[in-house]
Design a protein around this motif. Structure first.
Motif, PDB file in Angstrom:
ATOM      1  N   MET A   1       0.805  -1.253   0.142  1.00 55.72           N
ATOM      2  CA  MET A   1       0.018  -0.011  -0.147  1.00 55.72           C
ATOM      3  C   MET A   1       0.791   1.225   0.065  1.00 55.72           C
ATOM      4  N   LEU A   2       2.004   1.360   0.924  1.00 54.20           N
ATOM      5  CA  LEU A   2       3.139   2.364   0.767  1.00 54.20           C
ATOM      6  C   LEU A   2       3.561   2.453  -0.535  1.00 54.20           C
ATOM      7  N   GLN A   3       3.575   1.456  -1.372  1.00 50.66           N
ATOM      8  CA  GLN A   3       4.287   1.457  -2.645  1.00 50.66           C
ATOM      9  C   GLN A   3       3.245   2.143  -3.543  1.00 50.66           C
ATOM     10  N   MET A   4       2.078   1.775  -3.459  1.00 50.47           N
ATOM     11  CA  MET A   4       1.106   2.568  -4.277  1.00 50.47           C
ATOM     12  C   MET A   4       0.827   3.898  -4.045  1.00 50.47           C
ATOM     13  N   SER A   5       1.035   4.304  -2.741  1.00 49.18           N
ATOM     14  CA  SER A   5       1.300   6.022  -2.139  1.00 49.18           C
ATOM     15  C   SER A   5       2.337   6.621  -2.897  1.00 49.18           C
ATOM     16  N   PHE A   6       3.276   5.941  -3.194  1.00 43.74           N
ATOM     17  CA  PHE A   6       4.564   6.510  -3.633  1.00 43.74           C
ATOM     18  C   PHE A   6       4.381   6.763  -5.076  1.00 43.74           C
ATOM     19  N   ALA A   7       3.616   5.719  -5.737  1.00 40.71           N
ATOM     20  CA  ALA A   7       3.370   5.695  -7.274  1.00 40.71           C
ATOM     21  C   ALA A   7       2.400   6.860  -7.545  1.00 40.71           C
ATOM     22  N   PHE A   8       1.522   6.920  -6.674  1.00 36.58           N
ATOM     23  CA  PHE A   8       0.544   8.114  -6.846  1.00 36.58           C
ATOM     24  C   PHE A   8       1.218   9.440  -6.881  1.00 36.58           C
ATOM     25  N   LEU A   9       2.410   9.573  -5.905  1.00 29.45           N
ATOM     26  CA  LEU A   9       2.940  10.903  -5.542  1.00 29.45           C
ATOM     27  C   LEU A   9       3.761  11.206  -6.724  1.00 29.45           C
ATOM     28  N   VAL A  10       4.364  10.053  -7.466  1.00 29.24           N
ATOM     29  CA  VAL A  10       5.362  10.192  -8.736  1.00 29.24           C
ATOM     30  C   VAL A  10       4.386  10.662  -9.862  1.00 29.24           C
ATOM     31  N   VAL A  11       3.369  10.014  -9.944  1.00 30.76           N
ATOM     32  CA  VAL A  11       2.380  10.413 -11.249  1.00 30.76           C
ATOM     33  C   VAL A  11       1.842  12.035 -10.835  1.00 30.76           C
ATOM     34  N   ALA A  12       1.799  12.496  -9.530  1.00 32.68           N
ATOM     35  CA  ALA A  12       1.219  13.743  -9.394  1.00 32.68           C
ATOM     36  C   ALA A  12       2.276  14.631  -9.711  1.00 32.68           C
ATOM     37  N   LEU A  13       3.428  14.225  -9.081  1.00 34.69           N
ATOM     38  CA  LEU A  13       4.563  15.258  -9.594  1.00 34.69           C
ATOM     39  C   LEU A  13       4.885  15.378 -11.129  1.00 34.69           C
ATOM     40  N   LEU A  14       4.702  14.454 -11.743  1.00 38.47           N
ATOM     41  CA  LEU A  14       5.139  14.264 -13.351  1.00 38.47           C
ATOM     42  C   LEU A  14       3.977  14.890 -13.974  1.00 38.47           C
ATOM     43  N   ALA A  15       2.605  14.616 -13.543  1.00 40.56           N
ATOM     44  CA  ALA A  15       1.662  15.750 -13.946  1.00 40.56           C
ATOM     45  C   ALA A  15       1.612  17.029 -13.939  1.00 40.56           C
ATOM     46  N   ALA A  16       2.239  17.440 -12.549  1.00 41.69           N
ATOM     47  CA  ALA A  16       2.252  18.909 -12.184  1.00 41.69           C
ATOM     48  C   ALA A  16       3.430  19.435 -13.064  1.00 41.69           C
ATOM     49  N   LEU A  17       4.317  18.600 -13.308  1.00 41.16           N
ATOM     50  CA  LEU A  17       5.683  19.180 -14.085  1.00 41.16           C
ATOM     51  C   LEU A  17       5.092  19.542 -15.651  1.00 41.16           C
ATOM     52  N   LEU A  18       4.123  18.611 -16.063  1.00 43.78           N
ATOM     53  CA  LEU A  18       3.816  18.797 -17.527  1.00 43.78           C
ATOM     54  C   LEU A  18       2.546  19.532 -17.723  1.00 43.78           C
ATOM     55  N   GLY A  19       1.962  20.053 -16.493  1.00 39.51           N
ATOM     56  CA  GLY A  19       1.087  21.220 -16.683  1.00 39.51           C
ATOM     57  C   GLY A  19      -0.614  20.734 -16.607  1.00 39.51           C
ATOM     58  N   PHE A  20      -0.646  19.301 -16.029  1.00 39.38           N
ATOM     59  CA  PHE A  20      -1.927  18.878 -15.980  1.00 39.38           C
ATOM     60  C   PHE A  20      -2.567  18.940 -14.434  1.00 39.38           C
ATOM     61  N   SER A  21      -3.066  20.109 -14.107  1.00 37.04           N
ATOM     62  CA  SER A  21      -3.113  20.335 -12.739  1.00 37.04           C
ATOM     63  C   SER A  21      -4.331  19.465 -12.317  1.00 37.04           C
TER      64      SER A  21
END
Length: 54
Positions: A1-21
């Motif tokens: 479950m912690l791994q999924m949390s980190f995966a969503f965090l990475v997705v959120a950071l990548l999406a923020a960098l690409l401008g998908f707020s």
């Protein structure tokens, strides 16, 4: 479950960098929820382990 949390965090950071707020906000929300659930389960397991030792 912690791994999924980190995966969503990475997705959120990548999406923020690409401008998908919208996607970044949703992924960050899921990461927060999963981390909270993980933390609750971790604390419960610590309490149960402590009670079983005595």
């Amino acid at each position: 479950m912690l791994q999924m949390s980190f995966a969503f965090l990475v997705v959120a950071l990548l999406a923020a960098l690409l401008g998908f707020s919208g996607i970044a906000g949703t992924a960050a929300g899921f990461a927060k929820i999963l981390f909270g659930v993980f933390l609750v389960f971790f604390l419960i397991s610590l309490v149960v382990r402590t009670l079983n030792r005595t």
